[in-house]
Design a protein around this motif. Structure first.
Motif, mmCIF file in Angstrom:
data_model
loop_
_atom_site.group_PDB
_atom_site.id
_atom_site.type_symbol
_atom_site.label_atom_id
_atom_site.label_comp_id
_atom_site.label_asym_id
_atom_site.label_seq_id
_atom_site.Cartn_x
_atom_site.Cartn_y
_atom_site.Cartn_z
ATOM 1 N N ILE A 166 0.879 -1.178 0.000
ATOM 2 C CA ILE A 166 0.000 0.000 0.000
ATOM 3 C C ILE A 166 0.913 1.223 0.000
ATOM 4 C CG2 ILE A 166 -1.830 1.239 1.196
ATOM 5 C CD1 ILE A 166 -2.588 -1.401 2.564
ATOM 6 N N VAL A 167 0.887 1.957 -1.093
ATOM 7 C CA VAL A 167 1.840 3.054 -1.290
ATOM 8 C C VAL A 167 1.102 4.387 -1.299
ATOM 9 C CG1 VAL A 167 3.628 4.018 -2.794
ATOM 10 C CG2 VAL A 167 3.338 1.522 -2.616
ATOM 11 N N GLY A 168 1.574 5.324 -0.519
ATOM 12 C CA GLY A 168 0.976 6.647 -0.465
ATOM 13 C C GLY A 168 1.581 7.579 -1.507
ATOM 14 N N LEU A 169 0.767 8.478 -2.028
ATOM 15 C CA LEU A 169 1.219 9.470 -2.996
ATOM 16 C C LEU A 169 0.392 10.733 -2.845
ATOM 17 C CD1 LEU A 169 -0.298 8.829 -6.487
ATOM 18 C CD2 LEU A 169 -0.771 7.278 -4.605
ATOM 19 N N LEU A 170 0.901 11.813 -3.379
ATOM 20 C CA LEU A 170 0.206 13.092 -3.305
ATOM 21 C C LEU A 170 -0.841 13.168 -4.405
ATOM 22 C CD1 LEU A 170 0.571 15.568 -1.426
ATOM 23 C CD2 LEU A 170 1.900 16.613 -3.256
ATOM 24 N N ARG A 171 -2.069 13.514 -4.026
ATOM 25 C CA ARG A 171 -3.170 13.597 -4.991
ATOM 26 C C ARG A 171 -2.825 14.584 -6.115
ATOM 27 N NH1 ARG A 171 -6.930 14.015 -1.614
ATOM 28 N NH2 ARG A 171 -7.782 11.916 -1.819
ATOM 29 N N HIS A 172 -3.126 14.164 -7.354
ATOM 30 C CA HIS A 172 -2.895 14.943 -8.578
ATOM 31 C C HIS A 172 -1.419 15.056 -8.968
ATOM 32 C CE1 HIS A 172 -7.043 15.940 -8.965
ATOM 33 N NE2 HIS A 172 -7.084 16.734 -7.907
ATOM 34 N N SER A 173 -0.519 14.349 -8.246
ATOM 35 C CA SER A 173 0.900 14.411 -8.590
ATOM 36 C C SER A 173 1.255 13.389 -9.661
ATOM 37 C CB SER A 173 1.771 14.153 -7.354
ATOM 38 O OG SER A 173 1.812 15.283 -6.525
ATOM 39 N N ALA A 186 -1.488 -1.204 -4.280
ATOM 40 C CA ALA A 186 -2.548 -0.247 -3.943
ATOM 41 C C ALA A 186 -1.956 1.154 -3.775
ATOM 42 C CB ALA A 186 -3.246 -0.672 -2.658
ATOM 43 N N LYS A 187 -2.727 2.157 -4.193
ATOM 44 C CA LYS A 187 -2.296 3.556 -4.069
ATOM 45 C C LYS A 187 -3.283 4.311 -3.178
ATOM 46 C CE LYS A 187 -0.265 3.575 -8.718
ATOM 47 N NZ LYS A 187 -0.293 4.174 -10.080
ATOM 48 N N VAL A 188 -2.744 5.027 -2.220
ATOM 49 C CA VAL A 188 -3.559 5.828 -1.315
ATOM 50 C C VAL A 188 -3.145 7.287 -1.500
ATOM 51 C CG1 VAL A 188 -4.108 6.357 1.091
ATOM 52 C CG2 VAL A 188 -3.859 3.976 0.348
ATOM 53 N N GLU A 189 -4.111 8.136 -1.812
ATOM 54 C CA GLU A 189 -3.814 9.545 -2.080
ATOM 55 C C GLU A 189 -3.935 10.388 -0.802
ATOM 56 O OE1 GLU A 189 -6.590 10.551 -5.171
ATOM 57 O OE2 GLU A 189 -5.140 10.045 -6.741
ATOM 58 N N ALA A 190 -3.072 11.382 -0.706
ATOM 59 C CA ALA A 190 -3.121 12.346 0.402
ATOM 60 C C ALA A 190 -3.086 13.756 -0.185
ATOM 61 C CB ALA A 190 -1.947 12.134 1.344
ATOM 62 N N ALA A 207 4.430 2.415 2.569
ATOM 63 C CA ALA A 207 5.494 3.297 2.093
ATOM 64 C C ALA A 207 4.856 4.470 1.374
ATOM 65 C CB ALA A 207 6.441 2.542 1.157
ATOM 66 N N PHE A 208 5.648 5.490 1.112
ATOM 67 C CA PHE A 208 5.161 6.558 0.235
ATOM 68 C C PHE A 208 6.268 6.945 -0.737
ATOM 69 C CE2 PHE A 208 6.432 8.986 4.126
ATOM 70 C CZ PHE A 208 7.458 9.748 3.587
ATOM 71 N N VAL A 209 5.852 7.578 -1.825
ATOM 72 C CA VAL A 209 6.780 7.980 -2.874
ATOM 73 C C VAL A 209 6.883 9.505 -2.890
ATOM 74 C CG1 VAL A 209 4.958 8.083 -4.629
ATOM 75 C CG2 VAL A 209 7.351 7.711 -5.337
ATOM 76 N N GLY A 210 8.039 9.994 -3.319
ATOM 77 C CA GLY A 210 8.203 11.442 -3.420
ATOM 78 C C GLY A 210 9.619 11.823 -3.776
ATOM 79 N N SER A 211 9.839 13.123 -3.873
ATOM 80 C CA SER A 211 11.155 13.656 -4.204
ATOM 81 C C SER A 211 12.165 13.322 -3.109
ATOM 82 C CB SER A 211 11.063 15.167 -4.371
ATOM 83 O OG SER A 211 12.332 15.755 -4.302
#
Length: 284
Positions: A166-173, A186-190, A207-211
């Motif tokens: 289950i991976v978190g990501l920023l909505r609209h990114s 699975a993707k969970v938006e924040a 986990a989450f993804v990002g810069s």
């Protein structure tokens, strides 16, 4: 004797008429003087009227995105993006207005034309339906990576290690094409970066993804560098990062002018990274 009375009576009438005429003239003069003396007071009041500011307003959508845009309670917005937009607004002879919004909300406001510009977006055909991507780009791309809780069994060394997570990501990114299109996890938006951190700390996501640069900065700022760890898997995405102008903005027909103003700001070095120089923006 009668003749003397008549002559005296006539003289009295003439005198009364003369006095009436004289008093009338004096009264008229006083009235006129009062009116003249009142005139400067009227003019003074009129001179106190404050005319409205006639500079066009440039509505800049901004989210908390240190060190590029920093929103602190009781302080004006700061950061590289803020300094760049001050220069752009000055070049365009516009008055800059900050509109604070979470990233996902900023995108909605741009789409509806309720704000004019945002700094730090990557191009997509979907976004291009409602945005002008102003040249030159403000950055060439960004390093994307993943973060997980210290002590968890999660270890992400390659893309396949995301399977079933289950991976978190920023909505609209947007991150990188393989991740954006993936369906094997699975993707969970924040709405915000801090929400992603909270979701991970509360074990709502794995986990989450990002810069890489962005989150290392934020985790250091929050004192969480020993609690949330960067994973080994990273990817360099070369999608360029832009200043975006809403096509529904009142300034939409000034894209060329925005380009000239942005070039001027970029030549002043306002987008130079405070880190290692590899990138100045997160892809969003």
């Amino acid at each position: 004797m009668q003749l003397i009375r008549e002559s005296f009576g006539g003289a009295c009438m003439v005198f009364k008429a003369t006095m009436f005429f004289f008093l009338a003239i004096v009264s008229f003069g006083l009235a006129s003087e009062t009116h003249i003396n009142a005139e400067p007071t009227h003019q003074t009041d009129a001179n106190k009227v404050k005319w409205p500011n006639t500079q066009p307003v440039l509505r800049f959508a901004i989210n908390h995105f240190p060190p590029y845009s920093i929103l602190s309670e009781g302080k004006p917005p700061a950061g590289m993006n803020v300094e760049a937009m001050k220069i752009v607004a000055e070049q365009l002879n516009m008055r800059l207005k900050f509109v604070e919004c979470p990233f996902a909300r900023c995108i909605v406001l741009l789409e509806k034309g309720l704000v004019d510009v945002f700094v730090g977006l990557t191009y997509s055909a979907e976004r291009a339906e409602f945005l002008h991507f102003i040249e030159p780009p403000v950055a060439p791309g960004s390093v994307q990576t993943f973060f997980a809780r210290a002590g968890s069994s999660i270890s992400i060394n390659e893309f396949a290690d995301l399977d079933g997570l289950i991976v978190g990501l920023l909505r609209h990114s947007l991150y990188f094409p393989e991740f954006d299109k993936a369906t094997n996890f699975a993707k969970v938006e924040a709405n915000t970066h801090m929400q992603l951190i909270d979701l991970l700390l509360n074990k709502r996501i794995d986990a989450f993804v990002g810069s890489e640069q962005r989150f290392n900065y934020l985790l250091h700022e929050q004192g969480l560098t020993d609690t949330i760890l960067q994973q080994n898997y990273t990817i360099r995405d070369d999608r360029k990062v832009y200043l975006a102008l809403s096509k529904h903005s009142v300034h939409s027909d000034l894209a060329e002018s925005f380009s000239e103003a942005l070039s001027y700001a970029k030549n002043k070095g306002v987008f130079e990274t405070p880190f290692d120089g590899s990138s100045s923006e997160e892809l969003q």
